[in-house]
Motif scaffolding. Structure first.
Motif, mmCIF file in Angstrom:
data_model
loop_
_atom_site.group_PDB
_atom_site.id
_atom_site.type_symbol
_atom_site.label_atom_id
_atom_site.label_comp_id
_atom_site.label_asym_id
_atom_site.label_seq_id
_atom_site.Cartn_x
_atom_site.Cartn_y
_atom_site.Cartn_z
ATOM 1 N N GLU A 1 -0.679 27.235 20.971
ATOM 2 C CA GLU A 1 -2.579 26.832 21.249
ATOM 3 C C GLU A 1 -2.589 26.702 22.551
ATOM 4 N N ASN A 2 -2.582 25.997 23.209
ATOM 5 C CA ASN A 2 -2.550 25.387 24.216
ATOM 6 C C ASN A 2 -2.278 26.322 25.636
ATOM 7 N N GLY A 3 -1.708 27.775 25.189
ATOM 8 C CA GLY A 3 -1.481 28.458 26.145
ATOM 9 C C GLY A 3 -0.441 28.413 27.267
ATOM 10 N N LEU A 4 0.316 27.653 27.145
ATOM 11 C CA LEU A 4 1.445 27.081 28.389
ATOM 12 C C LEU A 4 3.288 27.636 27.763
ATOM 13 N N ALA A 5 3.419 27.107 26.484
ATOM 14 C CA ALA A 5 4.763 27.428 26.245
ATOM 15 C C ALA A 5 4.048 28.603 24.528
ATOM 16 N N SER A 6 5.246 29.582 24.834
ATOM 17 C CA SER A 6 4.763 30.617 23.367
ATOM 18 C C SER A 6 5.473 29.250 21.339
ATOM 19 N N ALA A 7 6.190 29.322 22.148
ATOM 20 C CA ALA A 7 7.681 28.168 21.704
ATOM 21 C C ALA A 7 8.480 26.999 22.394
ATOM 22 N N HIS A 8 9.178 25.970 21.398
ATOM 23 C CA HIS A 8 9.232 24.759 22.292
ATOM 24 C C HIS A 8 10.434 24.795 21.595
ATOM 25 N N ALA A 9 11.676 23.550 21.848
ATOM 26 C CA ALA A 9 12.999 22.860 20.803
ATOM 27 C C ALA A 9 13.331 21.082 21.344
#
Length: 447
Positions: free
Chosen positions: A11-19
């Protein structure tokens, strides 16, 4: 205040997904952080199936928190390098000023083709370029720089005649922090590539002696170094560490090398790091080598190359080369020239480690040292490219253009990316090495 978890929240616009993934031996001996940069900037579906995509960033660490911190910082700087999407459809549109260099006025723009710069092909200025505002770091004077020296990956029209690279980009909680990290990175790249070109016989670092002589065995840097070393040895690997001369007072550069011939699939993974803390330099170089080893194993499975190119045009082809017998032999030949560690020197270096020591080398110190070498770095502030929530946390992002230094080479087919003046000066300084005009070096192993 910077929140590393929130930095990677979609929601903060930098990454669409992370793990954040735990160690998975033998492929991933350390914690692994991955982040896919937001598709509003990168474009959905681009580069699908590419093993080393510039829109997916990764970081290795010895703990979940260490890995998260590194992954968030890497994602911020990589996002800032992405060009702002074009609002129009012209050949040069979007962020940046299109012009010929002569239209910008005397002293107003960086000439990337000048011998002291060596950052673009000779005919690059024959056409209009996209220009971004920048600043000379020694004087603070403003100037314009070509987009091909800033963006990564750059648009096709901006990259023509350049060698776009992520090197020199950094993020931090303040502009000063980001700038300091960026300067240390270009110092590291310059030192490593110069040493590689000249096949400089580096001084080996006795890892066990280095760690045991620290005044505080529980200090963060030494503890991380021990953990990374243990993780490598648990896989039967025998990392080689050595010091690379930087000629910048207070800055230590370490190279970490891992030769892995498991399962009959040879690879040579090399990492490097410059820091004013010897333990930090050592552990980051080792972590980088372990991270590159994992990437090379992935390339061996997903993109094997029977005859890898000796002139790789990008990271994937470079990885294929160093995941082959030819690449391994190139690294082994260099390592064979390394000279033994001296116990007294190692002890002296280890005694310089102070747990939780404040940063000893400032931006001013780094610039003064580079100035004595005739180097004039340029900085481009990229903070405005970050999403609003990321800037509100306090993140800053910059890119340093290493005018007068040896840059990281991405495309080994481009001859202009060897900075001949810098290499010749280093040969004179070392009293040994290859003649820059006659040498035909192997591709460098930094990926």
């Amino acid at each position: 205040m910077i929140d590393f978890s929130a930095t990677l929240a979609p929601e903060n616009g930098l990454a669409s997904a992370h793990a954040i993934r735990p160690p998975r031996r033998p492929d991933e001996p350390l914690w692994q952080g991955l982040a896919e940069l937001h598709r509003d900037r990168t474009g959905a579906g681009e580069r699908q199936g590419e093993a080393l995509s510039p829109t997916v960033v990764g970081a290795y660490g010895i703990s979940p928190s260490d890995t998260l911190t590194r992954a968030a910082g890497e994602a911020v700087e990589r996002f800032a390098l992405l060009p702002v999407p074009d609002p129009g459809s012209g050949p040069i549109s979007g962020e940046g000023r299109p012009a010929r260099i002569e239209d910008l006025g005397p002293q107003a723009a960086l000439d990337p083709t000048a011998p002291h710069a060596g950052l673009a092909a000779a005919d690059t200025l024959d056409r209009p370029l996209r220009w971004y505002p920048a600043q000379w770091l020694d004087s603070g004077a403003p100037l314009q720089v070509p987009a091909g020296l800033v963006d990564y990956p750059a648009r096709a029209e901006d990259s023509d005649g350049f060698d776009p690279s992520p090197s020199g980009a950094a993020s931090g909680g303040t502009r000063e922090q980001a700038l300091r990290s960026a300067l240390l990175e270009v110092i590291e790249r310059d030192a490593f590539l110069t040493a590689w070109f000249h096949q400089l016989p580096l001084r080996l670092l006795d890892a066990d002696h280095f760690a045991s002589r620290a005044p505080d065995p529980g200090s963060p840097g030494v503890r991380r170094f021990r953990q990374a070393l243990h993780a490598a040895r648990a896989l039967g690997l025998h990392p080689v560490l050595a010091r690379v001369p930087t000629h910048v007072p207070g800055v230590v550069c370490t190279v970490g090398v891992i030769i892995d011939t498991a399962d009959g699939r040879p690879l040579a993974a090399v990492g490097a790091s410059a820091s004013d803390d010897p333990a930090t330099s050592a552990v980051k170089a080792l972590q980088e080598a372990l991270q590159i080893r994992s990437a090379l194993r992935l390339v061996q499975r997903a993109h094997p190359a029977e005859h890898p190119s000796r002139r790789p045009p990008g990271d994937l082809e470079r990885a294929q080369y160093f995941a082959s017998t030819a690449g391994v032999r190139a690294v082994e030949r260099w390592v064979a020239t390394f000279t033994p560690a001296e116990t007294a020197e190692t002890a002296e270096t280890a005694e310089a480690i102070a747990p939780d020591a404040p940063d000893a080398v400032t931006v001013t110190d780094l610039l003064d040292a580079l100035h004595t070498q005739g180097v004039r770095p340029v900085v481009v502030d990229l903070t405005h490219r970050l999403p609003d929530p990321i800037r509100a946390m306090g993140w800053h992002a910059v890119k340093v253009i290493p005018v007068g230094m040896q840059p990281l080479r991405m495309d080994d087919r481009l001859e202009f990316t060897w900075h001949r003046e810098r290499l010749e000066a280093a040969r004179a300084r070392f009293g040994c090495g290859r003649h820059p005009a006659a040498a035909d070096p192997e591709p460098h192993p930094l990926i």
